[in-house]
Design an enzyme around this catalytic site. Structure first.
Site, PDB file in Angstrom:
ATOM      1  CD  GLU B 441      -2.383  -1.816   0.130  1.00  0.00           C
ATOM      2  OE1 GLU B 441      -2.520  -0.936  -0.716  1.00  0.00           O
ATOM      3  OE2 GLU B 441      -2.886  -2.892   0.151  1.00  0.00           O
ATOM      4  N   GLY B 442       1.917   1.374  -0.767  1.00  0.00           N
ATOM      5  CA  GLY B 442       2.804   2.343  -0.728  1.00  0.00           C
ATOM      6  C   GLY B 442       3.963   2.041   0.452  1.00  0.00           C
TER       7      GLY B 442
END
Lengths: 600, 600
Positions: B441-442
């Site tokens: 997620e990043g």
């Protein structure tokens, strides 16, 4: 598949240019260690590790070791053949004594080999690596007969060795061990008990394995003062050196571990196995510490080794992976994206790693030279100074070196993004393998207490005072040179934090030893920063001099200066924060009633 | 086997006493969130997670997921049954909108459940967890028909969802994706391409899976401005809601990962699969960020969740394992050794963990309340303030929360010594599972750049200025109270470092954006320290008040005060060191030519 190339240029820089081993050529064992010879040894050893050991690393992790129904243990595919090649080439004998068939070269070269071997394949390297610890105990404490019987074969790596300390209920606190040694009529002992976490406890690399085992004789005191050390061969050795009967020692099971899958970590069962005491009864702990100290330096270098190989793979990936654009505008407009190298946060992780690995390599090789000098230097004063410094810094090399080594592996894995989490890329293995280095041969909390509780106080603080003086003198001299002024100032400041922390510990640790315990970890890290700082200062000074004299290898020395600057800027500020934490003492740390730790 | 008990008392303390959810009872969804009701929900949810999910954690890791020859995927033993129980009990619907069958309760309760679920079994929790992200995108961007068709089933967890972003050659840089969406005559699209790292990409928990897929339409711009979002069901859904034909999407393989073995991380092959566009063409990135922001808070809480369960197990072990003696003399002279609790360095690790988990829990639940308030608060001003704060702190909760969460797991593993390295104890799994939270997620470097490059500049720095003012005001007020004076001073000082760092970034990041990039990671960590500090200040203030009024739960509130003190002493000093590093800028970091990173 992950890659590994031994850092031979950097190693030669440290040994030949920084430590100038040639200067010591009048010392025994150093006669032949000319720069040319060292260049050859380093390059050849690097080649062996990169070409023979590294290709077996990932496959060894995936395959692991197998214990068969009959209790025998098989190592992963290729391990046995690699061992035969290793033995033949004599890479395990570099700094072993000539008297027993070793090459008698400086420890510096042995340490070099340990790094390369472990970078290439940590799990494989532990088979001969543990042997070194066993050898050093027999060398110092064994009888002439024991030395003659075991050392030549062990040094030649025809037989390998192990260290058997831990039991299910005790690791750090060896006073609690239950393994018994009952005297036999013939002067041997019958050893009975269970040892766990025995690295290389059984395997198929050699036809014999020499276990060094801590056990208690029947009337021994119930504490660390009642521990004796025994040689327990897997296969009994006849007086003529031939192999006799199988001894009553066997591998009960292999542990399922987070990492170093290719090293057989065994539960070892001793069922009245024949053992022979090494050194005096009840003095086993001292013998154990001889093994331990050698092993601790070796573990410190394992921390470096995993960081180095993880770094190399991250550099490769960063150069191949294109993702996003430089913040300052496209670096390669003709490509769809720039490489990861344009991103400062990627550079941060890589520069952190580079500053650590190169500084740590210098520290480890310098440390190995201190080991040599402590035995061989011409004057008593030099020998004492070297012994003081390496005694002081052994827990730092082990504790700080593996803490930072692990962190570096994690950061290098981070460079890969999601791919770092996938086993096939190999980055997970470096993290998993490196994790054990913070734990074994004395968990890092134990190292910190060894430093603060024992090493600081040695001879009234002689060692640490010598260290302070050394750092201060070199910083003061370097500050006079404009190119080194900033770095010298940063390291001097960090050394100031270390001195202040030492003073605080002296004053407040007396009052309440929990104040010392509460700051030990932080103290060890401050000393790690200062130690690496000293190495970076020396390397920067040398690089500046080389550039000033117009060296052809300009890019190499310029990179040293950039990395030294980075170290000064990004490593030294932590020393102050660590000192501030340490000075808050143990009160809040120890205040909570045990039951209030439980989650409600 | 590892244990887990949901920290219900601490959670109720935060929700009912610290956040005082009842105060907001006039807001939609909060009507029924009385303290009594919350107590029941928290306790029951905790019970479910501890009793149903936690016992499947270690076995799930060991078994992993299986892809069969026909492409179907089986989850580990017990997972499917647990999902059925979860669905029946409605634990996935707590804060989902009532309109589509959810319970419409505050996000605070959804966040509470996410922590407990993930602590008990992170890999299991990702199956419903990813669904939440998919739901939030359809809620905001989906057409009424899409919402009606998919949301009730997804919210009821009858169908689960996934997020398909990454491709082999691109993760962070989604402008590079190659998956194509070609319009069909009926308004649907034919989706073709390969997605990797798709968590919960296929499994046997539900009869349908709703994939949200980023793809490019034929004439889309070749950048992030050319990305559209599509719903691609595993099984096509007829107009009457019944299931139709199997869609042309399948799991090509399951990745071999370092952790979260029980979650099927799939390579997903789309071979002209039928898909339906969500929202506008080429605006997929905005829709993706809706999923992302929800997911990022969820990942932050995963970092907390693993730290919490690792902490609980370390506490248990420290209480049972006897090794060595207290530095101040035997604590239990009748035992052969004291428990690990007597050792300051063990306490250091446990207190570090306790200060993190309790502070982070408060921050996450407070953050969830800001999500609620940003939508539902009575005044525009309150909504804006809440939105500003949670936008600013989302990357901090994700990035700092998972960095510290991972470090905490590693330290808790360290408490176990050698046993921590053995898989059966479960500590390795917490470390391995938690590791992914820093990546997905990043990656945390991306979070840091989101914070520094985007969030700081929002509305001319409105959010960060509001945050500074909030912290300063609370510190100033607290300093007047003798019991809080020291802590408030420490946090005020850390906030001062944050303000100075912000100023430095503003001035120097303009000049050269690499200066901002070079400090982003450090900046995120300073803000993490200040954010936790604010929570600890509030908790300490509340605890002091409770003690002053003679609360019966004295030990609980006293422990809060001790832990708050510990946080102030041992966490805040890093803020200064981080600021000093940040202020060295990007020069040394970016100076090295790429080829000089290669090992020579």
């Amino acid at each position: 598949m992950p890659v590994y190339k031994a850092p031979t240029r950097d190693t030669r820089f440290i040994i030949n240019e920084l430590l100038q081993l040639e200067q010591h050529s009048s010392l025994p064992g150093f006669e032949n260690a000319s720069a040319d010879m060292i260049d050859v040894v380093v390059e050849e050893c690097g080649k062996f590790c990169s070409e023979v050991l590294a290709p077996l690393n990932l496959s060894g992790d995936q395959e692991g070791c197998t214990r068969h129904a009959d209790g025998t243990v098989t190592t992963p595919k290729g391990f046995k053949e690699a061992h035969a090649q290793f033995r033949e080439a004599g890479w395990g004998t570099l700094s072993a004594p000539e008297e027993f068939g070793g090459q008698g070269m400086p420890h510096v070269l042995g340490m070099m080999a340990e790094e390369f071997i472990s970078s290439a394949n940590q799990a494989w390297g532990m088979y001969p690596g543990l042997t070194n610890g066993a050898v050093s105990a027999i060398l110092v404490k064994g009888s002439p007969e024991q030395q003659a019987k075991y050392l030549p074969k062990m040094i030649a790596n025809e037989w390998l060795g192990t260290m058997n300390l831990t039991e299910p209920h005790c690791g750090t606190d060896l006073g609690l061990i239950r393994t018994r040694a009952v005297p036999n009529a013939d002067g041997s002992y019958a050893i009975t008990g269970t040892k766990i976490f025995i690295s290389a406890g059984d395997h198929d690399l050699t036809e014999n394995i020499i276990h060094l085992v801590l056990a208690k004789t029947p009337d021994a005191p119930d504490s660390t003062k009642g521990i004796s050390l025994f040689i327990v061969p897997k296969v009994l050795v006849n007086d003529d050196g031939s192999l006799g009967e199988r001894n009553a020692v066997s591998c009960g099971s292999i542990e399922h571990k987070m990492g170093i899958h290719a090293n057989a970590t065994c539960v070892m069962n001793y069922d009245g196995a024949a053992g022979w005491m090494v050194g005096e009864e009840n003095k086993g702990l001292a013998a154990m510490f001889i093994m331990m100290n050698a092993a601790r330096l070796g573990v410190g270098i394992q921390g470096l080794s995993q960081a180095e190989t993880a770094y190399q793979n991250a550099v490769k990936y960063a150069g191949e992976r294109r993702q996003g654009r430089a913040l300052t505008g496209p670096a390669e407009p003709n490509e769809k994206a720039d490489t990861l190298f344009v991103h400062p946060d990627i550079r941060r992780m890589l520069m952190d790693a580079k500053a650590f690995t190169e500084g740590m390599r210098a520290l480890c090789l310098w440390g190995a030279l201190q080991v040599d000098l402590s035995h061989k230097a011409a004057s008593e004063e030099e020998r004492q100074m070297a012994d003081d410094l390496i005694s002081l810094l052994t827990p730092v090399i082990k504790g700080y070196g593996t803490d930072k080594g692990f962190d570096t592996c994690v950061q290098m894995q981070q460079v890969f993004g999601g791919h770092g989490f996938i086993e096939e890329w190999g980055m997970s293995q470096f993290v998993r393998d490196c994790r054990i280095t913070q734990i074994y041969e004395g968990a890092n909390g134990v190292q910190a207490m060894d430093l603060v509780g024992r090493k600081l106080a040695m001879q009234g603080g002689r060692a640490v005072q010598a260290f302070f003086a050394l750092v201060d003198a070199e910083c003061a001299a370097a500050k006079a040179k404009p190119q080194l002024e900033a770095l010298a100032g940063q390291i001097e400041k960090a050394n100031g934090e270390l001195k202040a922390a030492t003073m605080w510990l002296m004053q407040n640790g007396m009052m309440n030893p929990n104040n010392a315990g509460a700051g030990a970890h932080h103290y060890m890290h401050i000393m790690g920063i200062v130690s690496l700082g000293l190495m970076w200062l020396r390397m920067a000074e040398l690089a500046a001099a080389k550039l000033a004299e117009g060296s052809e290898d300009k890019a190499f020395y310029e990179a040293k200066l950039v990395t030294a600057r980075y170290f000064g800027e990004r490593y030294t500020p932590d020393a102050g924060a660590l000192r501030r934490k340490l000075e808050t003492g143990g009160e809040a740390m120890m205040a909570l009633p045990v039951e209030m730790f439980a989650t409600a």
